[in-house]
Design an enzyme around this catalytic site. Structure first.
Site, PDB file in Angstrom:
ATOM      1  N   LYS A   1      91.189  10.993  47.421  1.00 17.59           N
ATOM      2  CA  LYS A   1      90.295  10.979  47.974  1.00 17.59           C
ATOM      3  C   LYS A   1      90.942  12.256  49.285  1.00 17.59           C
ATOM      4  O   LYS A   1      89.988  13.624  49.667  1.00 17.59           O
ATOM      5  CB  LYS A   1      89.709  10.080  49.486  1.00 17.59           C
ATOM      6  CG  LYS A   1      88.801   9.078  48.663  1.00 17.59           C
ATOM      7  CD  LYS A   1      87.590   9.982  47.702  1.00 17.59           C
ATOM      8  CE  LYS A   1      86.405   9.995  48.366  1.00 17.59           C
ATOM      9  NZ  LYS A   1      85.354  10.579  48.361  1.00 17.59           N
TER      10      LYS A   1
ATOM     11  N   TYR B   1      93.376   4.777  46.572  1.00 19.16           N
ATOM     12  CA  TYR B   1      92.365   5.370  47.163  1.00 19.16           C
ATOM     13  C   TYR B   1      92.370   6.706  47.614  1.00 19.16           C
ATOM     14  O   TYR B   1      91.544   7.858  47.888  1.00 19.16           O
ATOM     15  CB  TYR B   1      91.191   4.582  47.494  1.00 19.16           C
ATOM     16  CG  TYR B   1      89.759   4.837  48.025  1.00 19.16           C
ATOM     17  CD1 TYR B   1      88.761   5.536  47.657  1.00 19.16           C
ATOM     18  CD2 TYR B   1      89.932   4.686  49.243  1.00 19.16           C
ATOM     19  CE1 TYR B   1      88.053   5.725  48.051  1.00 19.16           C
ATOM     20  CE2 TYR B   1      88.849   5.142  50.285  1.00 19.16           C
ATOM     21  CZ  TYR B   1      87.473   5.546  49.238  1.00 19.16           C
ATOM     22  OH  TYR B   1      86.429   6.495  49.987  1.00 19.16           O
TER      23      TYR B   1
ATOM     24  N   THR C   1      85.923  10.355  53.733  1.00 21.29           N
ATOM     25  CA  THR C   1      85.977   9.045  54.277  1.00 21.29           C
ATOM     26  C   THR C   1      87.049   8.951  55.384  1.00 21.29           C
ATOM     27  O   THR C   1      87.471   9.524  55.215  1.00 21.29           O
ATOM     28  CB  THR C   1      86.052   7.817  53.044  1.00 21.29           C
ATOM     29  OG1 THR C   1      87.211   6.982  53.568  1.00 21.29           O
ATOM     30  CG2 THR C   1      88.056   8.687  52.393  1.00 21.29           C
ATOM     31  N   ASP C   2      87.034   8.302  56.569  1.00 21.14           N
ATOM     32  CA  ASP C   2      88.000   8.687  57.785  1.00 21.14           C
ATOM     33  C   ASP C   2      89.003   7.726  56.991  1.00 21.14           C
ATOM     34  O   ASP C   2      89.934   7.397  58.079  1.00 21.14           O
ATOM     35  CB  ASP C   2      87.584   7.071  58.649  1.00 21.14           C
ATOM     36  CG  ASP C   2      86.571   5.419  58.162  1.00 21.14           C
ATOM     37  OD1 ASP C   2      86.770   5.101  56.849  1.00 21.14           O
ATOM     38  OD2 ASP C   2      86.674   4.897  59.312  1.00 21.14           O
TER      39      ASP C   2
HETATM   40  P1  NAD Z   1      79.855   3.415  45.061  1.00 17.45           P
HETATM   41  O1  NAD Z   1      81.297   2.842  44.368  1.00 17.45           O
HETATM   42  O2  NAD Z   1      78.983   2.593  45.361  1.00 17.45           O
HETATM   43  O3  NAD Z   1      79.295   4.759  44.247  1.00 17.45           O
HETATM   44  C1  NAD Z   1      79.810   5.645  43.312  1.00 17.45           C
HETATM   45  C2  NAD Z   1      78.703   6.403  42.524  1.00 17.45           C
HETATM   46  O4  NAD Z   1      79.794   6.758  41.828  1.00 17.45           O
HETATM   47  C3  NAD Z   1      78.994   5.223  41.239  1.00 17.45           C
HETATM   48  O5  NAD Z   1      77.438   5.343  41.196  1.00 17.45           O
HETATM   49  C4  NAD Z   1      79.580   5.646  39.796  1.00 17.45           C
HETATM   50  O6  NAD Z   1      79.140   5.940  38.678  1.00 17.45           O
HETATM   51  C5  NAD Z   1      79.855   7.124  40.210  1.00 17.45           C
HETATM   52  N1  NAD Z   1      80.913   7.535  39.339  1.00 17.45           N
HETATM   53  C6  NAD Z   1      82.319   6.950  40.080  1.00 17.45           C
HETATM   54  N2  NAD Z   1      83.005   8.310  39.246  1.00 17.45           N
HETATM   55  C7  NAD Z   1      82.310   9.473  37.975  1.00 17.45           C
HETATM   56  C8  NAD Z   1      82.723  10.067  37.569  1.00 17.45           C
HETATM   57  N3  NAD Z   1      84.177  10.409  37.035  1.00 17.45           N
HETATM   58  N4  NAD Z   1      81.511  10.987  37.137  1.00 17.45           N
HETATM   59  C9  NAD Z   1      80.393  10.796  37.475  1.00 17.45           C
HETATM   60  N5  NAD Z   1      80.387   9.471  38.599  1.00 17.45           N
HETATM   61  C10 NAD Z   1      81.171   8.334  39.199  1.00 17.45           C
HETATM   62  O7  NAD Z   1      80.680   3.928  45.704  1.00 17.45           O
HETATM   63  P2  NAD Z   1      79.696   4.375  47.627  1.00 17.45           P
HETATM   64  O8  NAD Z   1      80.275   3.308  48.428  1.00 17.45           O
HETATM   65  O9  NAD Z   1      78.615   4.566  47.317  1.00 17.45           O
HETATM   66  O10 NAD Z   1      80.359   5.650  47.968  1.00 17.45           O
HETATM   67  C11 NAD Z   1      80.014   6.935  48.282  1.00 17.45           C
HETATM   68  C12 NAD Z   1      81.118   8.260  48.282  1.00 17.45           C
HETATM   69  O11 NAD Z   1      81.064   8.071  49.687  1.00 17.45           O
HETATM   70  C13 NAD Z   1      82.731   8.228  47.840  1.00 17.45           C
HETATM   71  O12 NAD Z   1      83.143   9.440  47.809  1.00 17.45           O
HETATM   72  C14 NAD Z   1      82.935   7.455  48.801  1.00 17.45           C
HETATM   73  O13 NAD Z   1      84.431   7.300  49.020  1.00 17.45           O
HETATM   74  C15 NAD Z   1      82.307   7.980  50.371  1.00 17.45           C
HETATM   75  N6  NAD Z   1      82.770   7.324  51.157  1.00 17.45           N
HETATM   76  C16 NAD Z   1      82.354   5.301  51.094  1.00 17.45           C
HETATM   77  C17 NAD Z   1      82.945   4.630  52.131  1.00 17.45           C
HETATM   78  C18 NAD Z   1      82.059   3.305  52.032  1.00 17.45           C
HETATM   79  O14 NAD Z   1      82.098   2.876  53.663  1.00 17.45           O
HETATM   80  N7  NAD Z   1      81.804   3.525  50.850  1.00 17.45           N
HETATM   81  C19 NAD Z   1      81.948   5.136  53.462  1.00 17.45           C
HETATM   82  C20 NAD Z   1      82.611   6.899  53.587  1.00 17.45           C
HETATM   83  C21 NAD Z   1      83.105   7.669  52.357  1.00 17.45           C
END
Ligand code: NAD
Ligand code: TYD
Length: 338
Positions: free
Chosen positions: A155, A151, A127-128
């Site tokens: 990360k 968070y 993430t940024d």
């Molecule tokens: P989300 O919260 O919708 O989904 C996270 C998923 O991970 C869920 O399905 C959850 O059940 C699963 N999970 C959590 N802990 C787990 C574990 N210990 N073992 C297995 N599965 C597990 O999140 P998202 O928004 O889809 O984000 C996905 C990734 O992208 C993350 O790594 C996040 O840091 C990164 N990210 C998100 C954003 C954003 O704006 N949402 C931006 C940049 C990066």
């Protein structure tokens, strides 16, 4: 290719899985713990595809990880706790999943490499927010890491562990850092789906502080395609930023949602600001653009499509709004909202 997609039952991971099955013809195994944010409903349109398999399990469980690696060429790790407000209230799951979970995945890849059986590639989805806040200009991949919340701090720890495994063991790992994602299937604790659903229900729209915090919005399909470019063409050990084409202050996002839903502007309530709130995020994505990627969805058009998706798919969000989410919402907003 055969991919292990960890956290594929969440928002971005399920959008990514859909793309890889439909656009790339890959085989995908999803490993997901199904936390409150992970939902099998997110597979509704591809659950029966012959190239798709779902396994319920946690990334910090070495046996679960070992059981799904058969034949996989790449691990793409989306699995995470992802909501900053929850990390402020209860950081422990963030430490466990990001530090221990990432370690277990990297160890599994290192073990396979050590046996000479096969070399698994590894993509860490990041993430940024690891760079912290920026007033002017944009972060590049070499900007210092200054995370502000539990968070983003955890990360960042996961990113550094990935880099340690590249430098120490030669593990062919890359990191892709995205800006704020939006689109269908996003759990309604995040700004955009929370505001859309509240606006559709005539509920208050809780804007933190003055609402002038700026986010760099990327559609989840654009981020998914950027990750695809990184896994196909990225150089081992490198970091690639993927930012969206548009930036927007939160208050303008909320006003646009009000226009698109026909809600009343008086629903806006400025509430106590988030502690340690980053003022602005902005990413320079030159490096991933040089691999041939560019975002396709402008924010105005993507937001309109996203509002339409939530309006048209109550089957997806009704069970969330009537379940545990209620208790979370009360804890987070109950005291501050009228
Ligand atoms: P989300 O919260 O919708 O989904 C996270 C998923 O991970 C869920 O399905 C959850 O059940 C699963 N999970 C959590 N802990 C787990 C574990 N210990 N073992 C297995 N599965 C597990 O999140 P998202 O928004 O889809 O984000 C996905 C990734 O992208 C993350 O790594 C996040 O840091 C990164 N990210 C998100 C954003 C954003 O704006 N949402 C931006 C940049 C990066
Ligand atoms: P969020 O969707 O939680 O993503 P992040 O914290 O990862 O950027 O929040 C996006 C922005 O919206 C952030 O500046 C906080 C703000 N925000 C509100 O003003 N009200 C809310 O109810 C929420 C959830 C977020």
């Amino acid at each position: 290719m055969k991919l292990l997609v960890c956290g594929g039952a969440g928002f971005i991971g399920s959008n990514f899985t859909r793309l890889r099955l439909r656009e790339n013809g890959d085989e995908v195994v999803v490993l997901d713990k199904l936390t409150y944010a992970g939902r099998e409903e997110n597979f509704h349109d591809f659950a029966g595809d012959p190239g798709f398999r779902f396994v319920h399990g946690a990334i910090e469980d070495p046996q679960a990880v070992a059981s799904v690696l058969e034949g996989c060429e790449i691990i793409v790790n989306f699995a995470a706790e992802t909501h900053v407000d929850r990390s402020i209230a209860e950081p422990d799951a963030f430490v466990k999943t990001h530090a221990l979970g990432t370690y277990v995945l990297l160890e599994a890849a290192r073990t396979l490499k050590g046996t000479g059986e096969r070399e698994l590639r590894y993509v860490q989805v990041s993430t940024d927010e690891v760079y912290g806040s920026i007033e002017d200009g944009s972060f590049s991949e070499s900007s210092p890491l200054r995370p502000s919340s539990p968070y983003s701090a955890t990360k960042t720890g996961a990113d550094l562990l990935v880099q340690g495994y590249f430098h120490t063991y030669g593990l062919p790992a890359v990191i892709c850092r995205g800006s704020n994602n939006y689109g269908p299937y996003q759990y309604p604790e995040k700004l955009i789906p929370l505001m859309i659903l509240n606006a559709l229900h005539g509920d208050p729209l809780p804007v933190y502080g003055d609402g002038m915090q700026v986010r760099n919005w990327i559609h989840a399909t654009d981020f998914g395609r950027a990750i695809g470019h990184v896994l196909e063409h990225g150089a081992p050990g490198e970091v690639y930023n993927a930012g969206g084409p548009d930036e927007c202050p939160n208050i303008e996002v909320v006003q646009r949602i009000i226009e698109l839903t026909g809600a009343d502007e008086s629903l806006i309530e400025h509430v106590t600001d988030r502690p340690g709130h980053d003022r602005r995020y902005s990413l320079s994505s030159e490096k991933v653009r040089a691999l041939g990627w560019e975002p396709r969805v402008r924010f105005a058009e993507g937001l309109e499509q996203t509002v339409a998706w939530y309006r048209d798919n109550p089957w997806w969000w009704e069970p969330i709004r009537s379940g545990d989410y209620r208790a979370y919402y009360e804890r987070q907003y109950g005291r501050t909202l009228a």
